[in-house]
Design a protein around this motif. Sequence first.
Motif, PDB file in Angstrom:
ATOM      1  N   THR A  48       0.686  -1.078   0.262  1.00  0.00           N
ATOM      2  CA  THR A  48      -0.063  -0.062   0.020  1.00  0.00           C
ATOM      3  C   THR A  48       0.755   1.288  -0.109  1.00  0.00           C
ATOM      4  OG1 THR A  48      -1.797  -1.159   1.245  1.00  0.00           O
ATOM      5  CG2 THR A  48      -1.776   1.239   1.240  1.00  0.00           C
ATOM      6  N   GLN A  49       1.880   1.262   0.864  1.00  0.00           N
ATOM      7  CA  GLN A  49       2.698   2.596   0.733  1.00  0.00           C
ATOM      8  C   GLN A  49       3.534   2.668  -0.538  1.00  0.00           C
ATOM      9  OE1 GLN A  49       2.360   4.830   3.360  1.00  0.00           O
ATOM     10  NE2 GLN A  49       0.753   3.519   3.876  1.00  0.00           N
ATOM     11  N   GLU A  50       4.006   1.665  -0.793  1.00  0.00           N
ATOM     12  CA  GLU A  50       4.702   1.726  -2.372  1.00  0.00           C
ATOM     13  C   GLU A  50       3.997   2.238  -3.336  1.00  0.00           C
ATOM     14  OE1 GLU A  50       8.167  -1.960  -1.988  1.00  0.00           O
ATOM     15  OE2 GLU A  50       6.079  -2.440  -2.357  1.00  0.00           O
ATOM     16  N   ALA A  51       2.630   1.770  -3.102  1.00  0.00           N
ATOM     17  CA  ALA A  51       1.523   2.316  -4.090  1.00  0.00           C
ATOM     18  C   ALA A  51       1.110   3.513  -4.086  1.00  0.00           C
ATOM     19  CB  ALA A  51       0.358   1.231  -4.121  1.00  0.00           C
ATOM     20  N   LYS A  52       1.139   4.133  -2.879  1.00  0.00           N
ATOM     21  CA  LYS A  52       0.962   5.623  -2.774  1.00  0.00           C
ATOM     22  C   LYS A  52       2.186   6.305  -3.132  1.00  0.00           C
ATOM     23  CE  LYS A  52      -2.579   5.230   0.996  1.00  0.00           C
ATOM     24  NZ  LYS A  52      -2.914   5.509   2.407  1.00  0.00           N
ATOM     25  N   ALA A  53       3.133   5.901  -2.888  1.00  0.00           N
ATOM     26  CA  ALA A  53       4.516   6.769  -3.361  1.00  0.00           C
ATOM     27  C   ALA A  53       4.413   6.662  -4.912  1.00  0.00           C
ATOM     28  CB  ALA A  53       5.826   6.019  -2.725  1.00  0.00           C
ATOM     29  N   PHE A  54       4.061   5.750  -5.644  1.00  0.00           N
ATOM     30  CA  PHE A  54       3.762   5.518  -6.844  1.00  0.00           C
ATOM     31  C   PHE A  54       2.853   6.500  -7.222  1.00  0.00           C
ATOM     32  CE2 PHE A  54       1.214   3.261 -10.265  1.00  0.00           C
ATOM     33  CZ  PHE A  54       1.904   3.562 -11.306  1.00  0.00           C
ATOM     34  N   ILE A  55       1.736   6.656  -6.947  1.00  0.00           N
ATOM     35  CA  ILE A  55       0.747   7.567  -7.162  1.00  0.00           C
ATOM     36  C   ILE A  55       1.257   8.936  -7.020  1.00  0.00           C
ATOM     37  CG2 ILE A  55      -1.718   8.302  -6.395  1.00  0.00           C
ATOM     38  CD1 ILE A  55      -2.333   5.361  -5.973  1.00  0.00           C
ATOM     39  N   ASP A  56       1.820   9.327  -5.917  1.00  0.00           N
ATOM     40  CA  ASP A  56       2.205  10.756  -5.795  1.00  0.00           C
ATOM     41  C   ASP A  56       3.213  11.014  -6.743  1.00  0.00           C
ATOM     42  OD1 ASP A  56       1.197  10.701  -3.108  1.00  0.00           O
ATOM     43  OD2 ASP A  56       3.144  10.263  -2.066  1.00  0.00           O
ATOM     44  N   ASN A  57       3.868  10.375  -7.404  1.00  0.00           N
ATOM     45  CA  ASN A  57       4.810  10.505  -8.567  1.00  0.00           C
ATOM     46  C   ASN A  57       4.009  10.678  -9.667  1.00  0.00           C
ATOM     47  OD1 ASN A  57       6.857   9.041 -10.843  1.00  0.00           O
ATOM     48  ND2 ASN A  57       7.557  10.902 -10.097  1.00  0.00           N
TER      49      ASN A  57
END
Length: 355
Positions: A72-81
């Motif tokens: 989930t946290q990796e996915a949110k970092a991806f979405i932030d980018n």
Amino acid sequence: MIGCTKLLCGTATVSDLVKYGRNSRTLPPNMLQFSSDATPIVVWNITNRCNLTCQHCYIEAEDRVYNGELTTQEAKAFIDNLARMHVPVLLFSGGEPLMRPDVFELGAYACAKGIRPVLSTNGTLITPGMAQQIKATGFQYVGVSLDGTEKVHDRFRGQKGSFQAAMEGIRNSMVAGNKTGIRFTVNKQNQHDLPAILDIVEQEKIPRFCMYHLVYAGRGKNMAELDTSPEEKRQIIELLIDKTLDFNKRGVEVEILTTDNHADGIYILQYFERKQPERVPEIEALLTMHGGCSAGEKMANVDPLGNVHACQFWGHKTLGNVREQLFSDIWQKTQDEFIGRSKSNDYILEYYAGL
């Protein structure tokens, strides 16, 4: 993606595109195919897990736990980018995306970051409550796959009852207020069902129908011999032309599109050359603005492990991984020939001119 309704019924014009500036940040969602910048729509396979085993699945999904998918946290970092890149649309796909427990958390996160989240699903899990969650999350479109009428669909999906479950999912989604459409992958075993599926589209008041041509990726490689022939492809696009015009004449509000065969656009151009030559310059202009294949330019894919591909059908060619590099760096700084290929304005017209 060829917009049959846009081209045949004049629902998209060159003047419309000039007004919006052809910028993916300002274009309405239904006109993104005509954008001039290289900020891609991103298809994200958020999980490889699926409750069905479809014959043509390009990711070869199964109903089992897969290790190594983005957290989930990796996915949110991806979405932030993606948000910093101003990516216009993030398409949540699978496998079956509704099998991932944090799908609504991630969809809402994308929406809050200014990205339009859309959902690609087999529809079988969309209960009334699930449909309400989809709406509350902010998903702006729900695409549901149908492979034919009941017997044909159930065979393709590998599960008896999947057609009825998908139809219930479509109805539940629409009742909840979600814009919902049908995706249909045509091949020799279901092309005869196309008129019946279009009848369902009209009867159920489904606002969007997108027909995919078969792509030889994943389990689809085993179906190559079932692809429609050039003559069958011409018959199919003729049927869609007739149906598009019929729907428009009778006031049936359905947008019809095709995907993965840009020759469909040239066939529509040839229709206008025969029937309405005065519209040919505008159709040529729209097809030129659309360009050829969007892979690596207007379309990107990230698989469940974070690997970046030119599109969802190029899984064998990895351009980088979002765990190791920002997606924006992979997409904007790489010199790989699969990204940002320059296309001349008349590329597609030249390539298919002999058809």
